[in-house]
Motif scaffolding. Structure first.
Motif, PDB file in Angstrom:
ATOM      1  N   LEU A  65       0.577  -1.083   0.407  1.00 12.11           N
ATOM      2  CA  LEU A  65      -0.396   0.192  -0.234  1.00 12.11           C
ATOM      3  C   LEU A  65       0.973   0.893   0.436  1.00 12.11           C
ATOM      4  CD1 LEU A  65      -2.780   1.367   0.833  1.00 12.11           C
ATOM      5  CD2 LEU A  65      -2.100   1.296   2.557  1.00 12.11           C
ATOM      6  N   ARG A  66       2.685   1.321   1.153  1.00 13.87           N
ATOM      7  CA  ARG A  66       2.757   2.610   1.247  1.00 13.87           C
ATOM      8  C   ARG A  66       3.769   2.782  -0.100  1.00 13.87           C
ATOM      9  NH1 ARG A  66       6.951   4.760   0.991  1.00 13.87           N
ATOM     10  NH2 ARG A  66       8.140   2.203  -0.059  1.00 13.87           N
ATOM     11  N   GLN A  67       4.507   1.321  -1.086  1.00 14.26           N
ATOM     12  CA  GLN A  67       4.358   1.798  -2.442  1.00 14.26           C
ATOM     13  C   GLN A  67       3.372   1.922  -3.923  1.00 14.26           C
ATOM     14  OE1 GLN A  67       6.195  -1.852  -3.721  1.00 14.26           O
ATOM     15  NE2 GLN A  67       7.990  -1.766  -1.453  1.00 14.26           N
ATOM     16  N   HIS A  68       1.887   1.697  -3.128  1.00 16.45           N
ATOM     17  CA  HIS A  68       0.986   1.746  -4.690  1.00 16.45           C
ATOM     18  C   HIS A  68       0.903   3.696  -4.402  1.00 16.45           C
ATOM     19  CE1 HIS A  68      -2.385   2.297  -7.246  1.00 16.45           C
ATOM     20  NE2 HIS A  68      -2.523   2.726  -5.806  1.00 16.45           N
ATOM     21  N   LEU A  69       0.944   3.766  -2.821  1.00 14.36           N
ATOM     22  CA  LEU A  69       0.776   5.656  -2.728  1.00 14.36           C
ATOM     23  C   LEU A  69       1.980   6.280  -2.830  1.00 14.36           C
ATOM     24  CD1 LEU A  69      -2.380   5.372  -0.009  1.00 14.36           C
ATOM     25  CD2 LEU A  69      -2.427   5.923  -2.570  1.00 14.36           C
ATOM     26  N   SER A  70       2.894   5.884  -2.676  1.00 14.50           N
ATOM     27  CA  SER A  70       4.302   6.466  -2.370  1.00 14.50           C
ATOM     28  C   SER A  70       4.271   7.106  -4.072  1.00 14.50           C
ATOM     29  CB  SER A  70       5.073   5.857  -2.030  1.00 14.50           C
ATOM     30  OG  SER A  70       6.014   6.985  -2.295  1.00 14.50           O
ATOM     31  N   LYS A  71       4.332   6.247  -5.235  1.00 15.55           N
ATOM     32  CA  LYS A  71       4.425   6.327  -7.159  1.00 15.55           C
ATOM     33  C   LYS A  71       3.300   7.487  -6.896  1.00 15.55           C
ATOM     34  CE  LYS A  71       5.973   1.539  -7.378  1.00 15.55           C
ATOM     35  NZ  LYS A  71       5.382   0.594  -8.742  1.00 15.55           N
ATOM     36  N   LEU A  72       2.142   7.821  -6.476  1.00 16.64           N
ATOM     37  CA  LEU A  72       1.391   9.042  -6.896  1.00 16.64           C
ATOM     38  C   LEU A  72       1.801  10.320  -6.236  1.00 16.64           C
ATOM     39  CD1 LEU A  72      -2.069   6.578  -6.103  1.00 16.64           C
ATOM     40  CD2 LEU A  72      -0.635   7.447  -8.746  1.00 16.64           C
ATOM     41  N   VAL A  73       1.882   9.912  -5.386  1.00 20.73           N
ATOM     42  CA  VAL A  73       2.650  11.389  -4.289  1.00 20.73           C
ATOM     43  C   VAL A  73       3.838  11.730  -5.008  1.00 20.73           C
ATOM     44  CG1 VAL A  73       3.760  12.200  -2.259  1.00 20.73           C
ATOM     45  CG2 VAL A  73       2.155  10.640  -2.252  1.00 20.73           C
ATOM     46  N   MET A  74       4.390  11.073  -4.822  1.00 19.80           N
ATOM     47  CA  MET A  74       6.244  11.713  -6.097  1.00 19.80           C
ATOM     48  C   MET A  74       5.983  11.879  -7.774  1.00 19.80           C
ATOM     49  SD  MET A  74       8.128  11.033  -3.322  1.00 19.80           S
ATOM     50  CE  MET A  74       8.819  12.168  -4.255  1.00 19.80           C
ATOM     51  N   GLN A  75       4.778  11.812  -8.072  1.00 19.08           N
ATOM     52  CA  GLN A  75       3.832  12.270  -8.893  1.00 19.08           C
ATOM     53  C   GLN A  75       3.770  13.336  -8.878  1.00 19.08           C
ATOM     54  OE1 GLN A  75       1.217   9.496 -11.319  1.00 19.08           O
ATOM     55  NE2 GLN A  75       3.304   8.125 -11.693  1.00 19.08           N
ATOM     56  N   SER A  76       2.897  13.903  -8.112  1.00 19.14           N
ATOM     57  CA  SER A  76       2.465  14.558  -7.594  1.00 19.14           C
ATOM     58  C   SER A  76       3.631  15.997  -6.981  1.00 19.14           C
ATOM     59  CB  SER A  76       1.569  15.192  -6.739  1.00 19.14           C
ATOM     60  OG  SER A  76       0.648  14.154  -7.168  1.00 19.14           O
ATOM     61  N   MET A  77       4.466  15.591  -6.486  1.00 19.45           N
ATOM     62  CA  MET A  77       5.596  16.391  -5.850  1.00 19.45           C
ATOM     63  C   MET A  77       6.292  16.481  -6.809  1.00 19.45           C
ATOM     64  SD  MET A  77       4.629  17.020  -2.794  1.00 19.45           S
ATOM     65  CE  MET A  77       5.547  18.105  -2.254  1.00 19.45           C
ATOM     66  N   SER A  78       6.460  15.978  -7.800  1.00 20.97           N
ATOM     67  CA  SER A  78       8.084  15.860  -8.849  1.00 20.97           C
ATOM     68  C   SER A  78       6.902  17.244  -9.970  1.00 20.97           C
ATOM     69  CB  SER A  78       7.730  14.966  -9.540  1.00 20.97           C
ATOM     70  OG  SER A  78       8.873  14.075  -8.784  1.00 20.97           O
ATOM     71  N   LEU A  79       6.180  17.322  -9.708  1.00 17.76           N
ATOM     72  CA  LEU A  79       5.025  17.736 -10.870  1.00 17.76           C
ATOM     73  C   LEU A  79       5.171  19.674 -10.441  1.00 17.76           C
ATOM     74  CD1 LEU A  79       3.046  19.812 -12.681  1.00 17.76           C
ATOM     75  CD2 LEU A  79       1.121  18.598 -11.291  1.00 17.76           C
ATOM     76  N   ILE A  80       4.773  19.459  -8.634  1.00 12.58           N
ATOM     77  CA  ILE A  80       5.054  20.611  -8.210  1.00 12.58           C
ATOM     78  C   ILE A  80       6.317  21.151  -8.186  1.00 12.58           C
ATOM     79  CG2 ILE A  80       4.930  21.846  -6.131  1.00 12.58           C
ATOM     80  CD1 ILE A  80       2.729  19.436  -4.979  1.00 12.58           C
ATOM     81  N   TRP A  81       7.244  20.007  -8.032  1.00  8.73           N
ATOM     82  CA  TRP A  81       8.914  20.634  -8.076  1.00  8.73           C
ATOM     83  C   TRP A  81       9.134  20.931  -9.333  1.00  8.73           C
ATOM     84  CZ3 TRP A  81      12.990  18.171 -11.028  1.00  8.73           C
ATOM     85  CH2 TRP A  81      14.018  18.985 -10.331  1.00  8.73           C
ATOM     86  N   ARG A  82       8.965  20.725 -10.679  1.00  6.76           N
ATOM     87  CA  ARG A  82       9.394  21.608 -11.974  1.00  6.76           C
ATOM     88  C   ARG A  82       8.315  22.922 -12.303  1.00  6.76           C
ATOM     89  NH1 ARG A  82       8.235  15.768 -13.455  1.00  6.76           N
ATOM     90  NH2 ARG A  82       6.013  16.123 -14.403  1.00  6.76           N
ATOM     91  N   VAL A  83       6.832  22.561 -11.646  1.00  4.10           N
ATOM     92  CA  VAL A  83       6.134  24.595 -11.817  1.00  4.10           C
ATOM     93  C   VAL A  83       6.673  25.542 -10.778  1.00  4.10           C
ATOM     94  CG1 VAL A  83       4.022  24.622 -11.816  1.00  4.10           C
ATOM     95  CG2 VAL A  83       4.590  22.973 -12.510  1.00  4.10           C
ATOM     96  N   GLN A  84       8.096  24.369  -9.952  1.00  7.70           N
ATOM     97  CA  GLN A  84       8.459  26.018  -9.212  1.00  7.70           C
ATOM     98  C   GLN A  84       9.716  25.837  -9.394  1.00  7.70           C
ATOM     99  OE1 GLN A  84       6.977  27.883  -7.331  1.00  7.70           O
ATOM    100  NE2 GLN A  84       5.113  26.501  -7.566  1.00  7.70           N
ATOM    101  N   LYS A  85      10.107  25.575 -10.734  1.00  6.42           N
ATOM    102  CA  LYS A  85      11.610  26.020 -11.325  1.00  6.42           C
ATOM    103  C   LYS A  85      12.508  25.425 -10.682  1.00  6.42           C
ATOM    104  CE  LYS A  85      10.163  30.047 -12.455  1.00  6.42           C
ATOM    105  NZ  LYS A  85       9.687  31.976 -12.501  1.00  6.42           N
ATOM    106  N   GLN A  86      12.215  24.157 -10.116  1.00  7.75           N
ATOM    107  CA  GLN A  86      13.064  22.940  -9.961  1.00  7.75           C
ATOM    108  C   GLN A  86      14.093  23.422  -8.901  1.00  7.75           C
ATOM    109  OE1 GLN A  86      15.209  21.451 -13.056  1.00  7.75           O
ATOM    110  NE2 GLN A  86      12.985  20.906 -14.156  1.00  7.75           N
ATOM    111  N   PRO A  87      13.367  24.058  -7.283  1.00  5.10           N
ATOM    112  CA  PRO A  87      14.125  24.811  -6.888  1.00  5.10           C
ATOM    113  C   PRO A  87      15.012  23.222  -5.666  1.00  5.10           C
ATOM    114  CG  PRO A  87      12.607  23.876  -5.644  1.00  5.10           C
ATOM    115  CD  PRO A  87      12.180  23.575  -7.140  1.00  5.10           C
ATOM    116  N   LYS A  88      16.345  23.673  -5.570  1.00  4.88           N
ATOM    117  CA  LYS A  88      16.626  22.946  -4.328  1.00  4.88           C
ATOM    118  C   LYS A  88      15.960  22.199  -3.228  1.00  4.88           C
ATOM    119  CE  LYS A  88      21.820  24.288  -5.285  1.00  4.88           C
ATOM    120  NZ  LYS A  88      23.021  25.238  -5.141  1.00  4.88           N
ATOM    121  N   VAL A  89      15.695  22.871  -2.514  1.00  4.38           N
ATOM    122  CA  VAL A  89      14.645  23.432  -1.721  1.00  4.38           C
ATOM    123  C   VAL A  89      13.196  24.034  -1.765  1.00  4.38           C
ATOM    124  CG1 VAL A  89      13.995  23.568   1.175  1.00  4.38           C
ATOM    125  CG2 VAL A  89      16.147  23.267   0.417  1.00  4.38           C
ATOM    126  N   LEU A  90      12.346  22.481  -1.941  1.00  7.49           N
ATOM    127  CA  LEU A  90      11.234  22.452  -2.374  1.00  7.49           C
ATOM    128  C   LEU A  90      10.399  22.618  -1.222  1.00  7.49           C
ATOM    129  CD1 LEU A  90       8.843  22.470  -4.449  1.00  7.49           C
ATOM    130  CD2 LEU A  90       8.448  19.921  -4.192  1.00  7.49           C
TER     131      LEU A  90
END
Length: 263
Positions: A65-90
């Motif tokens: 369950l953790r692995q399944h949801l982790s993949k979904l979470v990291m997809q969203s967080m990676s999107l936020i990181w890219r939209v925020q111009k890939q900072p060293k600290v998000l």
């Protein structure tokens, strides 16, 4: 690359704290709450809570369950990181996510820290009352009881052993103190945090629509100001809040009359 989640009860000072951290050159600009990601973290907490009754019918072990949801979470967080111009600290925030910071820690694949701001519960509830008023809703004792209970739940993670070493918590009332700013710099590793530059990165003039939002505060987009804007909370509401929040108030130096002990 690491992530910092800003948390606290709604109306406790999470916006100004987020804006302060975002002054660091290594960090992204200030941006809105990541409320669209919150359900993913909440689903992990719910799934684990109901593991024996429901969730185990779909996953062999909790780790799946953790692995399944982790993949979904990291997809969203990676999107936020890219939209925020890939900072060293998000650096992100959503006050309503705070009670599930343990789930955040479990699902994030990046190093993750949590900065949690507390504020006298009288002021938190009074500020929420203003939101109710601006929304055309009258706040009564039932709502105060619910909000005070949610206030306490917002800080349950502070003593969670699973988050040991990952959480820095402080009082909103101390946010304009240089010693606290130094502690934030040390905890986050962002020496460039600069109160004089707050709100300046990605700065824009709030629109009429933004100002009309019941949650908008005239303190936004200005210098750090921890003074009170409203008259004290009604005595009958104070009594409810004091009864529910007493242990946390004592711990933080918040007195039952609304005053705050100097630290």
């Amino acid at each position: 690359m690491k992530a910092i989640f800003v948390g606290g009860a709604p109306r406790s000072g999470t916006s100004v704290t987020h804006a302060l951290l975002c002054t660091a050159p290594a960090c992204n600009d200030y941006h809105p709450e990541i409320s669209f990601v919150r359900p993913l973290f909440e689903s992990y907490a719910v799934g684990m809570e109901h593991w024996g009754a429901h969730t185990s019918q779909f996953f062999k072990v909790p780790e799946h369950l953790r692995q399944h949801l982790s993949k979904l979470v990291m997809q969203s967080m990676s999107l936020i990181w890219r939209v925020q111009k890939q900072p060293k600290v998000l650096c992100v925030k959503d006050p309503l996510l705070t009670p599930n910071f343990a789930a955040v820690k479990a699902l994030m694949e990046w190093p993750t820290q949590f900065v949690t701001v507390l504020r006298h519960p009288h002021d938190v509830i009074r500020s929420q009352q203003e939101v109710y008023t601006r929304s055309g809703v009258k706040m009564g004792a039932v709502e105060v009881y619910r909000l005070a209970t949610e206030y306490v739940l917002s800080y349950a993670h502070v003593d969670d052993p699973d988050l040991a070493g990952s959480v820095f918590h402080f009082r909103y009332e101390d946010l304009n103190q240089e010693w606290l700013i130094d502690q934030l710099r040390a905890f986050t590793g962002m020496g460039g945090i600069n109160p004089a530059e707050i709100w300046n990165k990605g700065k824009h003039e709030p629109s009429e629509k933004e100002r009309a939002n019941p949650f908008f505060s005239p303190k936004y987009h200005g210098a750090i100001d921890t003074s009170r804007r409203f008259e004290p909370l009604d005595p009958q509401f104070q009594k409810i809040v004091n009864e529910i929040c007493a242990p946390l108030m004592e711990r933080c130096g918040y007195k039952s009359d609304g005053s705050v002990e100097a630290w």
